[in-house]
Design a protein around this motif. Structure first.
Motif, PDB file in Angstrom:
ATOM      1  N   SER A 116      -9.061  -3.435   5.873  1.00  0.00           N
ATOM      2  CA  SER A 116      -7.460  -4.218   5.706  1.00  0.00           C
ATOM      3  C   SER A 116      -7.084  -4.998   6.978  1.00  0.00           C
ATOM      4  N   LEU A 147      -0.809  -2.181   1.192  1.00  0.00           N
ATOM      5  CA  LEU A 147      -0.470  -2.750   2.629  1.00  0.00           C
ATOM      6  C   LEU A 147       0.908  -3.143   1.933  1.00  0.00           C
ATOM      7  N   CYS A 188      -0.135  -0.266   7.147  1.00  0.00           N
ATOM      8  CA  CYS A 188      -1.202   0.361   5.875  1.00  0.00           C
ATOM      9  C   CYS A 188      -1.011   2.028   5.137  1.00  0.00           C
TER      10      CYS A 188
END
Length: 315
Positions: free
Chosen positions: A168, A184, A189
């Motif tokens: 991420s 996200l 996140c």
């Protein structure tokens, strides 16, 4: 230096401006110029997006002379049809360009992605299962057993002994023989572990382990506190949006993720409470059910422009 990405407000404003531009160019007799002006006046983001849309329309609006000349010797009905198609293209070009500028290019080029309101499932080569929620995008690097979450929300069920990693913007998540969900957002996140185990390694900060039933939000600078979570939060995997005495404003913000176009509501509706499970396959029906149980009226200008108001004389 990389140009900072657009904020969520700028992206939403770009989508709405593109929609208004399309309505304007459609020459719809029901087009509401007053509503457009109210939208422009309600936010600096709205006005900036609209001015950008107008500049783009001026840039692309000229119809090629060959197209115009080709229509002159046609009957009146044919001339109107050709010109309408040409003007439609002239409107769509700046609209598409505007959205392309505001939405990251890597999302459009992603290996796997979903449209607004869509959920999809895939089986990976090792038998693991991947599911994407609405408006989500993922790239695959299966040679290194890694997925890259670019946008939105995903569920991953890992089989076998080798873990799968998810990259991420804020760090790396590793899932071992189990199931986890990732969501996200613009600044963080969220990782929720349903079974098995997961490890979260922020870009900076210590490694964090998660067990089944645990959830954490993390940013580039580190992770927040680990907490338990309600499995109903992840009902999207079965196409269900569930609320348990939830503020209506929060519920509508979540529902808006599943609807293309613009969903707006009066501030007076924010504090109403909603409880229930709703099938995401038909968000118009969800709005109708809310209207039947709450003092709320639904005003549909189009399928893509909906306003919710507090019902007058409600008790």
């Amino acid at each position: 230096m990389n140009r900072p990405g657009p904020t969520p407000e700028a992206r939403d404003a770009a989508r709405a401006a593109a929609h208004w531009l399309t309505l304007l160019e459609s020459a719809d007799a029901a087009f509401d110029t007053a509503a457009l002006q109210r939208w422009r006046d309600s936010s600096l983001h709205h006005e900036a997006a609209w001015q950008k849309a107008l500049r783009l329309r001026q840039r692309f609006a000229a119809v090629p002379a060959s197209v115009g000349m080709a229509t002159l010797d046609r009957p009146a009905m044919a001339r109107r049809a050709v010109l309408k198609r040409a003007l439609g293209v002239a409107a769509l070009v700046p609209t598409a360009w505007l959205l392309g500028r505001e939405l990251p290019l890597d999302v459009w080029r992603a290996d796997l992605h979903t449209a607004t309101g869509e959920q999809r499932r895939w089986s990976l080569a090792d038998g693991s299962a991947l599911q994407l929620n609405t408006d989500s995008a993922v790239n695959l690097d299966l040679a290194t057993r890694r997925l890259i979450l670019l946008r939105g929300e995903m569920a991953l069920k890992v089989v076998g002994d080798a873990p799968l990693s998810i990259q991420s913007p804020y760090g790396l998540i590793s899932v071992s023989r189990g199931e986890a969900c990732l969501r996200l957002s613009e600044h963080e996140c969220r990782v929720s572990v349903l079974s098995g185990a997961a490890q979260v390694q922020p870009l900076r900060g210590p490694l964090l382990g998660l067990e089944p039933g645990q959830q954490v939000d993390f940013q580039a600078t580190g992770a927040g506190s680990v907490r338990r979570f309600d499995m109903l939060q992840l009902g999207w995997r079965d196409g269900v949006l569930t609320a348990q005495d939830q503020p209506l404003g929060d519920f509508l913000r979540d529902l808006a993720r599943y609807r293309p176009g613009v969903l707006r509501w009066d501030e007076a509706l924010e504090s109403l409470r909603v409880t229930g499970s709703f099938r995401l396959e038909n968000t118009d029906r969800i709005l109708a059910l809310l209207s039947a149980s709450l003092p709320m009226d639904v005003h549909l200008r189009t399928r893509y422009w909906v306003t919710l108001t507090l019902r007058k004389n409600s008790a």
